[in-house]
Design a protein around this motif. Structure first.
Motif, short mmCIF file in Angstrom:
data_model
loop_
_atom_site.label_atom_id
_atom_site.label_comp_id
_atom_site.label_asym_id
_atom_site.label_seq_id
_atom_site.Cartn_x
_atom_site.Cartn_y
_atom_site.Cartn_z
N VAL A 1 20.08 -18.35 -21.87
CA VAL A 1 20.01 -17.49 -23.05
C VAL A 1 19.73 -18.38 -24.24
CG1 VAL A 1 22.53 -17.55 -23.29
CG2 VAL A 1 21.23 -15.80 -24.48
N MET A 2 18.82 -17.93 -25.12
CA MET A 2 18.37 -18.77 -26.23
C MET A 2 18.47 -18.01 -27.54
SD MET A 2 14.88 -21.07 -26.32
CE MET A 2 14.76 -22.51 -27.39
N THR A 3 18.74 -18.71 -28.61
CA THR A 3 18.85 -18.12 -29.93
C THR A 3 17.46 -17.72 -30.44
OG1 THR A 3 20.76 -19.51 -30.40
CG2 THR A 3 19.69 -18.46 -32.27
N ARG A 4 17.38 -16.54 -31.04
CA ARG A 4 16.12 -16.09 -31.62
C ARG A 4 15.70 -17.02 -32.76
NH1 ARG A 4 15.22 -10.79 -30.02
NH2 ARG A 4 17.10 -9.71 -29.27
N SER A 5 14.41 -17.08 -33.00
CA SER A 5 13.88 -17.89 -34.10
C SER A 5 14.04 -17.12 -35.41
CB SER A 5 12.41 -18.22 -33.85
OG SER A 5 12.24 -18.87 -32.60
N THR A 6 14.79 -17.67 -36.34
CA THR A 6 14.99 -17.00 -37.63
C THR A 6 13.82 -17.23 -38.58
OG1 THR A 6 16.24 -18.91 -38.44
CG2 THR A 6 17.50 -17.11 -37.44
N ASP A 7 13.08 -18.33 -38.37
CA ASP A 7 11.93 -18.65 -39.21
C ASP A 7 10.69 -18.69 -38.32
OD1 ASP A 7 10.00 -19.63 -40.87
OD2 ASP A 7 11.07 -21.46 -41.44
N PRO A 8 9.82 -17.67 -38.40
CA PRO A 8 8.63 -17.65 -37.54
C PRO A 8 7.74 -18.89 -37.70
CG PRO A 8 8.94 -15.52 -38.61
CD PRO A 8 9.90 -16.48 -39.26
N ALA A 9 7.81 -19.52 -38.86
CA ALA A 9 6.99 -20.70 -39.08
C ALA A 9 7.55 -21.93 -38.37
CB ALA A 9 6.86 -20.99 -40.57
N ARG A 10 8.85 -21.89 -38.06
CA ARG A 10 9.49 -23.02 -37.37
C ARG A 10 10.38 -22.48 -36.25
NH1 ARG A 10 12.04 -27.01 -41.75
NH2 ARG A 10 12.05 -28.36 -39.91
N PRO A 11 9.77 -21.92 -35.22
CA PRO A 11 10.56 -21.27 -34.17
C PRO A 11 11.30 -22.27 -33.29
CG PRO A 11 8.25 -21.35 -33.53
CD PRO A 11 8.32 -21.84 -34.95
N LEU A 12 12.43 -21.83 -32.75
CA LEU A 12 13.09 -22.62 -31.73
C LEU A 12 12.19 -22.63 -30.50
CD1 LEU A 12 16.83 -21.53 -31.97
CD2 LEU A 12 15.72 -23.53 -32.96
N GLN A 13 12.08 -23.80 -29.85
CA GLN A 13 11.11 -23.95 -28.76
C GLN A 13 11.74 -24.57 -27.53
OE1 GLN A 13 8.02 -26.27 -30.83
NE2 GLN A 13 6.79 -24.41 -30.92
N ILE A 14 11.10 -24.30 -26.40
CA ILE A 14 11.51 -24.86 -25.11
C ILE A 14 10.25 -25.24 -24.33
CG2 ILE A 14 11.64 -22.54 -24.06
CD1 ILE A 14 13.89 -23.62 -22.26
N GLY A 15 10.34 -26.27 -23.52
CA GLY A 15 9.20 -26.62 -22.68
C GLY A 15 9.30 -28.02 -22.12
N LEU A 16 8.44 -28.29 -21.18
CA LEU A 16 8.32 -29.63 -20.60
C LEU A 16 7.11 -30.29 -21.26
CD1 LEU A 16 9.06 -28.77 -16.85
CD2 LEU A 16 10.57 -29.94 -18.46
N ASN A 17 7.35 -31.02 -22.33
CA ASN A 17 6.27 -31.58 -23.16
C ASN A 17 5.94 -33.02 -22.79
OD1 ASN A 17 8.79 -32.45 -24.15
ND2 ASN A 17 7.99 -32.76 -26.21
N GLU A 18 6.23 -33.40 -21.56
CA GLU A 18 6.07 -34.80 -21.16
C GLU A 18 4.66 -35.34 -21.38
OE1 GLU A 18 9.95 -33.85 -19.24
OE2 GLU A 18 8.14 -32.78 -19.83
#
Length: 258
Positions: free
Chosen positions: A121-138
């Motif tokens: 479960v993840m917190t919603r992004s409060t600022d669309p310009a700086r959203p909370l993100q997830i991923g494998l960015n290796e």
């Protein structure tokens, strides 16, 4: 218990909150503290485990400056990577359900730990310009994603979508992640995110535990097998590739800028 992991009891559910400022970067010490906390929760036979971070970052992944500080010491590099994968394996192999409360960003190793959990479960992004993100960015920082880790992503979102994200090293907003099933639910803020994870685990705890745990063990065999398939020596060989080292050094230089 190390101050690097806060242990918070919510009835039968135990929260393990990473607390290594500023981004819960996973070095040897934090991994050791997490492994100890996970084993203690298993020994206590808690109903469920919540893995959480701070309000901005769940975990920034492996501590790259720490890894680079090992220089050419392959044994030290092996020890650090093994410490991380030991934590991932402990999450994947826990006899009780584990939920990730993603109150902040979850790149790279942070995403791996989340993928090892039963529920995210993840917190919603409060600022669309700086959203909370997830991923494998290796790949963005010069690292190849080993097949075992790719299998964790494919298991959750499917092979074609996983390929697109993995090859690009994409970080995606929480809302997009929810839309493709990378996370299971969204919550409005950090407190609600943790409470949602607790509530889900409490619902699991109300089910008959012997069949639940046996079914989980069978259903999650592929998670354990994926982690077992990672060959650390291959990963360390890739670590020393010139373009990998150049990308990692550039990333560390960016982190040092004010």
């Amino acid at each position: 218990m190390s101050e690097l992991v806060q242990v918070i009891q919510h009835g039968g559910v135990r929260e393990l909150r990473m607390d290594r400022a500023p981004v819960n970067a996973l070095d040897d010490a934090l991994c050791a503290a997490l492994l100890h906390a996970l084993q203690s929760a298993v020994d206590a036979d808690v109903a469920g485990i919540v893995l959480s971070g701070n309000a901005k970052v769940f975990s920034g992944g492996l501590d790259v400056p720490h890894l680079l500080s090992h220089g050419d010491d392959r044994n030290a590099l092996h020890a650090t990577w093994k410490a991380f994968f030991d934590v991932a394996a402990a999450i994947a192999g826990a006899p009780m359900p584990v939920a990730a409360a993603l109150t902040g960003h979850a790149p790279a190793g942070g995403c791996v730990l989340a993928l090892c959990c039963d529920y995210r479960v993840m917190t919603r992004s409060t600022d669309p310009a700086r959203p909370l993100q997830i991923g494998l960015n290796e790949t963005q920082v010069g690292l190849a994603v080993p097949d075992g880790i790719q299998r964790l992503m494919r298991r959750v979102i499917g092979a074609h979508r996983a390929e697109r994200l993995l090859v690009a090293g994409a970080m995606i907003p929480a809302e997009h992640a929810a839309g493709i099933g990378l996370i299971d639910a969204l919550a409005d803020d950090a407190e609600a995110t943790i409470q949602h994870a607790i509530t889900w685990l409490q619902a699991m705890a109300r089910l008959p535990q012997t069949p639940l745990r046996k079914t989980r063990h069978i259903a999650r065999a592929d998670v354990r097998e994926a982690l077992d398939s990672v060959v650390l020596d291959d990963f360390i060989n890739d670590w020393f590739q010139p373009d990998t080292q150049a990308a990692l050094q550039a990333m560390v230089a960016r982190l040092k800028k004010p």
